[in-house]
Design an enzyme around this catalytic site. Structure first.
Site, mmCIF file in Angstrom:
data_model
loop_
_atom_site.group_PDB
_atom_site.id
_atom_site.type_symbol
_atom_site.label_atom_id
_atom_site.label_comp_id
_atom_site.label_asym_id
_atom_site.label_seq_id
_atom_site.Cartn_x
_atom_site.Cartn_y
_atom_site.Cartn_z
ATOM 1 N N ASP A 69 0.833 -1.212 0.000
ATOM 2 C CA ASP A 69 0.000 0.000 0.000
ATOM 3 C C ASP A 69 0.866 1.259 0.000
ATOM 4 O OD1 ASP A 69 0.908 -0.328 2.605
ATOM 5 O OD2 ASP A 69 -1.067 -0.737 3.451
ATOM 6 N N GLU A 116 -9.765 -1.018 4.968
ATOM 7 C CA GLU A 116 -10.393 -0.645 6.232
ATOM 8 C C GLU A 116 -11.715 -1.412 6.416
ATOM 9 O OE1 GLU A 116 -8.668 0.836 8.254
ATOM 10 O OE2 GLU A 116 -7.910 2.799 7.659
ATOM 11 N N ASN A 129 -7.747 -2.202 14.062
ATOM 12 C CA ASN A 129 -9.154 -2.380 13.667
ATOM 13 C C ASN A 129 -9.328 -3.537 12.692
ATOM 14 O OD1 ASN A 129 -8.069 -1.370 11.330
ATOM 15 N ND2 ASN A 129 -9.406 0.420 11.172
ATOM 16 N N HIS A 150 -7.570 -4.086 9.925
ATOM 17 C CA HIS A 150 -7.294 -3.844 8.503
ATOM 18 C C HIS A 150 -6.068 -4.634 8.036
ATOM 19 C CE1 HIS A 150 -4.722 0.016 9.336
ATOM 20 N NE2 HIS A 150 -3.916 -0.965 9.067
HETATM 21 C C1 GLP Z 1 -0.470 0.211 8.555
HETATM 22 C C2 GLP Z 1 -0.278 -0.408 7.164
HETATM 23 C C3 GLP Z 1 -0.416 -1.876 7.220
HETATM 24 C C4 GLP Z 1 0.228 -2.366 8.482
HETATM 25 C C5 GLP Z 1 -0.623 -1.976 9.657
HETATM 26 C C6 GLP Z 1 0.004 -2.237 11.013
HETATM 27 O O1 GLP Z 1 -1.266 1.317 8.548
HETATM 28 N N1 GLP Z 1 -1.112 0.072 6.142
HETATM 29 O O2 GLP Z 1 0.148 -2.442 6.057
HETATM 30 O O3 GLP Z 1 0.330 -3.748 8.458
HETATM 31 O O4 GLP Z 1 -1.047 -0.655 9.525
HETATM 32 O O5 GLP Z 1 0.986 -1.289 11.314
HETATM 33 P P1 GLP Z 1 1.971 -1.458 12.545
HETATM 34 O O6 GLP Z 1 2.873 -2.572 12.230
HETATM 35 O O7 GLP Z 1 2.694 -0.144 12.635
HETATM 36 O O8 GLP Z 1 1.138 -1.728 13.758
#
Ligand code: GLP
Length: 242
Positions: A71, A148, A141, A143
């Protein structure tokens, strides 16, 4: 349910387990005579993974990797470049390698036509033979990528509005982005193999809802229950509600 759930005593053990599994998967693909096509995530969870992968560059044959990022924020204006996932990958992974990966692909956060960018990205993944292995983190959440809550399970790569909980988790105060481009859930489910990585107790609820509760669009990662080859890499805290 087809998912395998691997629990590790702590985050350290988790990353070593993860990198060993990654090495094994890469080796199998290379033995088939192909260059591994990988879907790579960002986020805090992945920082140690990239550090370890760079340290084991030779064994992992990173020079053969065809890398697609999962992403990207949108729009990435020139003064926001340092916050982009493209920059994250350079900083945490690519710049640490002695030899470049075979191919680096990421969604262009500066594209003037994001819808077209997303369609072209899907084409590039297909033309490369599809993702052999997709590594994912998970949001608090539920995702995956930036799909989302509410995302359709057959959604394709697209521009999406970010959820307030995601903006808070990623930026604390003032969020410089409200939107992002992400592989769709349908796109994700086409990957041949999926690893999902989570540590910390703030992920425990999302992990439980994704693995053990009924599938629902409210918890995007629950879509992974449909996939035949998913492995969850969890520490004690993230798996504490299972
Ligand atoms: C982010 C990314 C995801 C990631 C997730 C967890 O916003 N878009 O690809 O896996 O949220 O992030 P983190 O590892 O910082 O908790």
């Amino acid at each position: 349910m087809n998912a395998q759930t691997w629990r590790f005593d702590n985050a350290n053990a988790l990353y070593y387990g993860l990198i060993d599994s990654l090495a094994l998967t890469i080796q199998m693909i290379i033995e088939e005579g192909r260059d591994p096509v990988l879907g790579l995530p960002t986020g805090n969870t992945m920082v140690p993974l990239y550090r370890l992968a760079a340290e084991r560059e030779q064994e992992l044959q990173t020079g053969r990797w065809v890398c697609f990022n999962v992403d990207e924020y949108y729009p990435v204006l020139p003064d926001l470049k340092a916050l982009s996932f493209k920059d994250y990958m350079d900083r945490h992974f690519y710049s640490r390698l002695n030899f470049s990966v075979n191919r680096k692909e990421c969604l262009n956060g500066a594209a003037t036509d994001p819808a077209l960018e997303c369609v072209n990205y899907e084409k590039k993944i297909k033309e490369s033979g599809g993702l052999d292995l997709l590594i994912l983190g998970i949001g608090t959440n539920g995702h995956i990528g930036f799909n989302e809550p509410g995302s359709e399970f057959d959604s394709r790569t697209r521009l999406i509005n970010l959820h307030p909980q995601t903006l808070l988790a990623n930026f604390k105060g003032n969020a410089p982005f409200q939107q992002a481009m992400t592989l769709g859930i349908g796109t994700i489910l086409e990957a041949k193999k999926i690893f999902v990585v989570a540590h910390g107790k703030n992920k425990a609820r999302a992990v439980k809802d994704s693995i053990q509760e009924i599938q629902t669009r409210t918890v995007p990662a629950s879509a992974l229950q449909k996939h035949p080859d998913v492995t969850w890499f969890l520490d004690q805290e993230a798996s504490s509600l299972l």
